[in-house]
Scaffold this active site. Sequence first.
Site, PDB file in Angstrom:
ATOM      1  N   GLY A   1      37.029 -21.615  40.692  1.00 51.25           N
ATOM      2  CA  GLY A   1      38.225 -22.220  40.885  1.00 51.25           C
ATOM      3  C   GLY A   1      39.544 -21.265  40.531  1.00 51.25           C
ATOM      4  O   GLY A   1      40.038 -21.246  39.693  1.00 51.25           O
TER       5      GLY A   1
ATOM      6  N   GLU B   1      34.891  -9.466  43.658  1.00 52.03           N
ATOM      7  CA  GLU B   1      34.656 -10.382  44.920  1.00 52.03           C
ATOM      8  C   GLU B   1      34.894  -9.522  46.284  1.00 52.03           C
ATOM      9  O   GLU B   1      34.246  -9.603  47.211  1.00 52.03           O
ATOM     10  CB  GLU B   1      35.593 -11.475  44.715  1.00 52.03           C
TER      11      GLU B   1
END
Lengths: 393, 372
Positions: A134, A251
């Site tokens: 999120g 990431e």
Amino acid sequence: MTDMNLDEFRTEVRGWLAENCPEEMRTPVEGDQDVCWGGRNFEFQSEAQKVWLERMAAKGWTVPTWPTEYGGAGLSRAEEKVLLSEMRKINARSPLTSFGIWMLGPALLKFGNDEQKAEHLPKIARGEIRWCQGYSEPNAGSDLASLATKAEDKGDHWIVNGQKVWTSYADKADWIFCLVRTDNTKGKHYGISFVLFDMETPGVEARPIKLISGRSPFCETFFEDVKVPKENLVGEENKGWTIAKYLLTHEREGIGAAAPMRPIHEVAAMSLGLDESDRLADPMLRTKIAEAEIDDWAFGLTMARKLAESKAGQSMGADSSMLKYYGTELNKRKFELMMDAAGHDGLEWESERSRDGKLARSWLRTKANSIEGGTSEIQLNIISKHILELPGA
Amino acid sequence: MALVLNEDEVMLRDTAEGFFAEKAPVKALRTLRDTNDETGFDRALWSEMADMGFAGIAIGEDHGGVDMGFQAAGLLAEQMGKNLTASPFLSTAILAATALREAGSDAQKSEWLPKIASGETVMAVALDEGPKHNPAGIETTAEKSGNGFKLNGAKAMVVDGHVADQLIVAAKTDDGLAFFLVDPKAKGVEIERTIMVDAHNAARIDLNDVEVDGDALIGETNAEDALHKMLAAGRGIVAAELLGAGSEAFRSTVEYIKERKQFGVPVGSFQALQHRSSHLYSELEIARSAVLGALTALDAGDENANRYCSMAKAKLGEVAKLAALEGVQMHGGVGMTDEYDIGLFLKRVRVLQELLGDAAYHQNDYAKANKF
């Protein structure tokens, strides 16, 4: 570890894999349906997929370098490399893919407390809990730190209200790692907190977003009076930006690495044909393909080099932005060439021949590569600021 | 593949960095150019380089070399690229030494390799003939003549050709391409020095009925494997030199845009320049890996090593050129002046990217090798 020990380890790995990797798990991954994501509600594609995950998890090899107490095998980078190379040799599929392994795990190992590590890491390693991220919000994309999802302090818990967007697989995830605003009085980077909560908590709703590829890997995720216990805070309150950035570097390293694909020149040669001197019938395309494939080779070496350098005790730091930038731009370029090479055939969207427009949909998917995880422009800003140290960057 | 330098290599790089910055900086090239130096490089420097083991870097210990391999040679070339150093390193220590090492008889190796390693003999390899690199199109011939051969042809872009003590000429025989040792003073050899845009050495060499003995033939009358190895080594080393030149052009440019002020701020604070700089940084990192990958493959005897060297040359040709072009543009007006070094980098990169095949040549070669 000495080379001899590594050789022994290789023999051991090879023997174990030969015995334990099911035949069905030694075929190429064709698409998302073949990927094992794990989680409470995951439907295994086959018994083999389930067995493969269980066996690898029991060895700690779903997360080979994590400590054994958290479900890993405590392998060194060199041993992990041996394991991965032996898996590649028999075309073994990855037993488990997840944002837990790739993104949250490294952040928890670095910033989580003992209870959090003991609670969450083993479940990630065994594929029991599937996580989503999120981060982005409708008004906080490239400018992520301006996020506004509000967490109101209620003593032993927070009440969270707000909206996230581009939450990958939020409709399928069990838990979320989420950036929330716990303070808005001291500038945007301060006051962000990194919290974890169950997606089944009342007030959480995930709605898939239909993309240009026709698929819906992303969701809009809404929070209405979601209760989050204080023990689910990772690191310090208001200082979650550091963790958020650390996780982003992981990431980015992951996004930069594109899945192996068939060489473009093979597709082009088959589709366009060769002239009398065995050259691709389209000379302009031929040069561009050669250029892209040479870049692809050099980029692969760069990924390996940066990994090896970080192993040798040098931090990769902002170079993860370089890899993310270059890797995603290259991937887009490769898919543009693949579409050029495939011509009319590549445009088919729903036929069986095109396997439901596999190439066209993959091509469209790559357009997100240079947007998600920080746009290419943001990566260039990071390089300017942290590596080149240009003024005002 | 060792993409990270080991301790010996780090030490060599640091030594070379200090050595070239002190003994052969850009200023030294300017002096050679502005005094119309007849040799085109500093013989004392070459002698010192030999003493340091640089001339014998790719020569076996049994022939007086230090045998550190091409990865190590690349580290030296990178520093030479950074300083625009003029020396016969490429012509003699890489091209000639590799041709001899790969194709030569034991006697030829024993005779010539120690002389290269000691710095005593400068050699030049006469390969290309036309305006573009084209080893497959060599037309110089070597006909059997008595106990030896008779050479005819015209060579161009022979690096260090006008000062070489000994030439190695690539020529066609009935069996394929072969290398011949030719005395530059032999009858029928005409050498014209062609000072290039980068103020480095080259020559045109005409060969008119040049008679050589049978033992002038290096090894066999078909030396194509050795030729390919020599080309791979040369391309890998030129790629390393391009990496040095491109990286230095970039470094000095970034430094300049941090200092140069317009509109009351450093021009480096403008995003238009920042993004191009960051892109170039990324390209140079990718390019560095290509050089490392190619040269380690060459040292490891990897079966694809020749291909990788060609791919590295393609990549570096493009990236170093971009670094030089962006360098001049970002320097603005002063980038056009002789006073600033950036123009010298533009010129050197233009020559190096052409040498032993430009990017288009190697992209085409890659496509041919992969059957498309």
